[in-house]
Design an enzyme around this catalytic site. Structure first.
Site, mmCIF file in Angstrom:
data_model
loop_
_atom_site.group_PDB
_atom_site.id
_atom_site.type_symbol
_atom_site.label_atom_id
_atom_site.label_comp_id
_atom_site.label_asym_id
_atom_site.label_seq_id
_atom_site.Cartn_x
_atom_site.Cartn_y
_atom_site.Cartn_z
ATOM 1 N N ASP A 47 5.402 32.722 80.463
ATOM 2 C CA ASP A 47 4.938 31.393 80.499
ATOM 3 C C ASP A 47 4.599 31.210 82.041
ATOM 4 O OD1 ASP A 47 5.598 28.330 79.547
ATOM 5 O OD2 ASP A 47 5.974 28.546 81.660
ATOM 6 N N TYR A 52 1.691 26.604 89.061
ATOM 7 C CA TYR A 52 2.614 27.757 89.825
ATOM 8 C C TYR A 52 1.853 28.486 90.862
ATOM 9 C CZ TYR A 52 5.283 26.674 85.780
ATOM 10 O OH TYR A 52 6.179 25.882 84.707
ATOM 11 N N LYS A 77 -1.061 26.412 81.662
ATOM 12 C CA LYS A 77 -0.777 24.778 81.291
ATOM 13 C C LYS A 77 -1.703 24.243 82.164
ATOM 14 C CE LYS A 77 4.354 25.246 80.978
ATOM 15 N NZ LYS A 77 4.337 26.544 81.812
ATOM 16 N N HIS A 110 0.503 19.743 80.967
ATOM 17 C CA HIS A 110 1.671 19.930 81.829
ATOM 18 C C HIS A 110 2.704 18.736 81.881
ATOM 19 C CE1 HIS A 110 3.569 22.667 85.007
ATOM 20 N NE2 HIS A 110 4.469 22.382 84.351
#
Length: 282
Positions: A47, A52, A77, A110
């Protein structure tokens, strides 16, 4: 149950019951090595997310693992600044490029109500979802879903969606089980994924959880992750330490008693609750 076991999404796609989370895992060698260690340890569900900042490193680890693509389940996401139809198309294309993949297995919105679109979040979500439905139909993702959506966000999305979300990824752990949303998701065939399944480091200092772990000769993390699975959640533990990554996947050779489960159930509020998605400053 084993690390390779799966839940079945509403569209009959199989998703491994445990995922490896990469939130707060720095890009570069750290994200690369942690992802590679997880894959070596038997994880097949990874994931990540655009925000990120580690999609490229995660993608390199996937490529270098040598594991056939069809044996992996990869999630990324859509970030808050990219809500909208064309924006979502472009964002997914960029994520696929960074990951070095032709498709992802799950693509999520998200957050439901970004600060940039607070006055038009309903329309922005509808537009993003339309792009995601098309991506799903075109094979760019095998499943679509959301993250941090509360009931009113889902109900609004249902007004225009032709495909319901297959997943809702939430802050789920012993401190916050978000019972109403979890029940709503179940009623609509939406799988509950648990990010931050261990909450914060505070859980490791709670004597009641330590006592359960010591009695079972397991780690606190293993006990709490097993609790998450028993609740029907799909936990996404994160670590950058190879030995912990391995330990976190060893959840299938023990069971929690009703007393153990009750002990962990009683930790509500001990280390915080989910953020209000309508108030976040991002």
């Amino acid at each position: 149950m084993a690390l390779t076991d799966t839940f079945t999404l509403a569209n009959n796609v199989k998703i491994p019951v445990l995922g490896f989370g990469t939130w707060q895992t720095p890009d570069g060698d750290v994200a690369y090595q942690a992802t590679l260690d997880a894959l070596k340890a038997g994880y097949r569900h990874i994931d990540t997310a655009a925000i990120y900042g580690n999609e490229e490193s995660v993608g390199r680890a996937i490529a270098d693992s040598g594991i056939p693509r069809e044996d992996l389940f990869i999630t990324t996401k859509l970030w808050n600044t990219d809500h909208g139809y064309a924006e979502t198309q472009a964002a997914l294309k960029l994520s696929l490029k960074k990951l070095g993949l032709d498709y992802v297995d799950l693509y999520l919105i998200h957050w439901p109500n970004p600060i940039d679109f607070r006055n038009e979040w309903q329309q922005r979500n509808a537009d993003s979802w339309r792009a995601m439905e098309e991506a799903y139909q075109n094979g760019l993702t095998r499943a679509i879903g959301v993250s941090n959506f509360q009931i009113h966000h889902l109900e609004e999305l249902f007004k225009t969606a032709t495909i319901k979300p297959m997943v809702n990824q939430l802050f789920l752990n012993p401190s916050d089980t978000d019972d109403e949303v979890v029940a709503f998701n179940k009623a609509h065939g939406i799988l509950n994924e648990a990010y931050s399944p261990l909450g914060t480091g505070a859980i490791f200092d709670l004597p009641e959880v330590k006592a359960v772990a010591n009695r079972l000769n397991k780690t606190v993390a293993q006990v709490v992750l097993r609790w998450s699975l028993d609740k029907g959640f799909l936990p996404l533990p994160k670590s950058t330490h190879a030995e912990r990554i391995i330990e976190n996947g060893q959840l299938f050779d023990f069971e929690l008693s009703a007393k153990d489960t009750a002990t962990i159930d009683n930790l509500r509020g001990k280390f915080g609750f989910h953020k209000d998605a309508d108030q976040v400053e991002f």
